[in-house]
Design an enzyme around this catalytic site. Structure first.
Site, PDB file in Angstrom:
ATOM      1  N   GLN A  58     -17.565  10.025   5.647  1.00 11.90           N
ATOM      2  CA  GLN A  58     -17.820   8.686   5.114  1.00 11.90           C
ATOM      3  C   GLN A  58     -17.665   7.625   6.193  1.00 11.90           C
ATOM      4  O   GLN A  58     -18.480   6.705   6.295  1.00 11.90           O
ATOM      5  CB  GLN A  58     -16.855   8.388   3.964  1.00 11.90           C
ATOM      6  CG  GLN A  58     -17.152   9.123   2.685  1.00 11.90           C
ATOM      7  CD  GLN A  58     -16.140   8.791   1.595  1.00 11.90           C
ATOM      8  OE1 GLN A  58     -15.147   8.122   1.835  1.00 11.90           O
ATOM      9  NE2 GLN A  58     -16.400   9.274   0.391  1.00 11.90           N
ATOM     10  N   TYR A  83       0.836  -1.195   0.000  1.00 11.99           N
ATOM     11  CA  TYR A  83       0.000   0.000   0.000  1.00 11.99           C
ATOM     12  C   TYR A  83       0.875   1.251   0.000  1.00 11.99           C
ATOM     13  O   TYR A  83       1.672   1.477   0.914  1.00 11.99           O
ATOM     14  CB  TYR A  83      -0.927   0.026   1.220  1.00 11.99           C
ATOM     15  CG  TYR A  83      -1.974  -1.059   1.235  1.00 11.99           C
ATOM     16  CD1 TYR A  83      -2.194  -1.872   0.132  1.00 11.99           C
ATOM     17  CD2 TYR A  83      -2.755  -1.275   2.371  1.00 11.99           C
ATOM     18  CE1 TYR A  83      -3.144  -2.872   0.148  1.00 11.99           C
ATOM     19  CE2 TYR A  83      -3.719  -2.274   2.394  1.00 11.99           C
ATOM     20  CZ  TYR A  83      -3.895  -3.067   1.284  1.00 11.99           C
ATOM     21  OH  TYR A  83      -4.843  -4.060   1.312  1.00 11.99           O
ATOM     22  N   CYS A 105     -15.762  -1.080  -3.859  1.00 16.39           N
ATOM     23  CA  CYS A 105     -14.893   0.023  -4.313  1.00 16.39           C
ATOM     24  C   CYS A 105     -15.690   1.301  -4.577  1.00 16.39           C
ATOM     25  O   CYS A 105     -15.337   2.101  -5.452  1.00 16.39           O
ATOM     26  CB  CYS A 105     -14.117  -0.375  -5.560  1.00 16.39           C
ATOM     27  SG  CYS A 105     -12.928  -1.690  -5.302  1.00 16.39           S
TER      28      CYS A 105
END
EC number: 1.1.1.-
Length: 390
Positions: free
Chosen positions: A352, A142, A271
């Site tokens: 979110q 990542y 996603c």
């Protein structure tokens, strides 16, 4: 905890992105029964393997409750002092291991070291931690290793007790050189099972699991571990959402009942597809607009992608009736699966994350009637020859 990834030789990073990470677990928390019904159920369950498994699950849940009450009394505390009580965040066992993880975790893929700043990353981790999340997931690949560094720096800065956290990372795509990737001894000390056993024995990790492994590969790893007196994997990371169900609902439950491998799932919003933001195309600020996620954009604008958007529109009235948003409904739908130990959330903004964490309040509303309504709209429910929930 370490997770070993699998990947075919010569596969490209873009292919890695198309499948991403995966996992699933098993909740041993059963519904309360009256003494009479419990005895009847115990008697009836003796005639079926699935009934015996559910009985054992209830017994384990009762044993953990007794142990917890004993520990709290020993420390002169009450249940009000526990994280689950103060935050409302349920915790579940990861597979049949003794590791307790929050049913919602925070993932760092795409966001940490890439899509968001370090300040936003710290804000997200703070919100998650204060909401009862103890599971944080990352990987060496990542942001080319930056995500792990940022995660560690935030934990050090906040001064959180390391013992209060469960950190998972994944190995495979480590670098460009042949010796910097894969699952060789050069990369992770030794070939997979032996390597993970060594890592755990050296105190570098406490558990290990797999990511994107097939059921056959996981079973083989377990067999090797048992044959040579080594440590087997405890979980598999698997993609799981409204449009991806086969592995978590059919394959992993069988592994759990046979060898105790649990499941940790990722991408509950596919996603971002299930968030609803792609209903009218691809917004410029979205993940699908990034150059390295062209594959996601193609998936969204494809014929199948348009069908999925239509199904999401049909699901919206259900979310409205339950008093929640579509993302909250999608996350709660994943959590309603008793085979899922924890669902990893990926958020780029505090708003979110707060919204997704609100799925905990929606979970009690996921009745069999609601689940059937959703299944009738999706029409993609996989069926197994063995139903472990019966």
């Amino acid at each position: 905890m370490l997770a070993a990834r699998t990947g075919a030789a010569g596969s490209q990073i873009s292919e890695e992105n198309t499948k991403l990470r995966r996992q699933s677990g098993f909740s041993v928390v059963g519904k309360d029964k009256s003494p009479k019904k419990a005895s009847e159920n115990a008697k009836d369950s003796s005639f079926s393997p699935s009934g015996e498994s559910q009985l054992r699950a209830r017994q384990l849940a009762l044993l953990r409750e007794v142990e917890m009450n004993w520990y709290l009394k020993l420390c002169d505390l009450s249940s009000e002092h526990t994280t689950a009580c103060t935050t409302g965040m349920p915790h579940r066992n990861l597979g049949k291991s003794g590791l307790r993880v929050s049913c919602l975790g925070l993932g760092t893929w795409v966001t940490f070291g890439g899509q968001i700043s370090d300040e936003v990353a710290e804000r997200l981790m703070t919100i998650a931690y204060e909401s009862g999340v103890n599971l944080f997931d990352t990987a060496e690949v990542y942001a080319a290793g930056k995500a792990e560094v940022i995660l560690g720096s935030i934990i050090k800065k906040k001064g959180w007790r390391r013992s209060s956290l469960v950190i998972t990372t994944k190995l495979y795509w480590g670098g460009k050189a042949e010796t910097e990737r894969g699952l060789s001894r050069k990369h992770i000390i030794e070939e997979i099972v032996r390597a993970m056993t060594h890592v755990i024995n050296q105190g570098m990790a406490m558990y290990w699991g797999t990511s994107r492994w097939s059921a056959m590969e996981i079973m083989e790893a377990y067999s090797v571990a048992r044959q040579f007196n080594m440590i087997p994997p405890v979980c598999e990371q698997a993609e799981y959402h409204l449009f991806q169900r086969e592995k978590v609902e059919v394959q992993l439950p069988e592994l759990y009942h046979k060898i105790g491998v649990g499941a940790m799932t990722w991408s509950p919003l596919a996603c971002g597809i299930i968030s609803g933001k792609y209903g009218n195309g691809v917004p410029e600020s979205s993940r699908a607009s990034l150059k390295c996620y062209q594959w996601l954009k193609e998936r969204i604008v494809s014929e199948e992608g348009r069908k999925q958007q239509n199904k999401l529109k049909d699901l919206s009235p259900i979310a409205e009736r339950l008093g929640c948003t579509l993302p909250q409904l999608a996350v709660a739908w994943c959590l309603r699966n008793e085979g899922v130990s924890s669902v990893l959330l990926g958020s780029s903004t505090p708003e979110q994350l707060i919204e997704n964490l609100g799925a905990i309040q929606v979970l009690p509303k996921m009745t069999s009637h609601v689940v059937n309504e959703i299944d009738n709209i999706l029409r993609n429910k996989p069926y197994s020859k063995k139903d472990y929930r019966s």
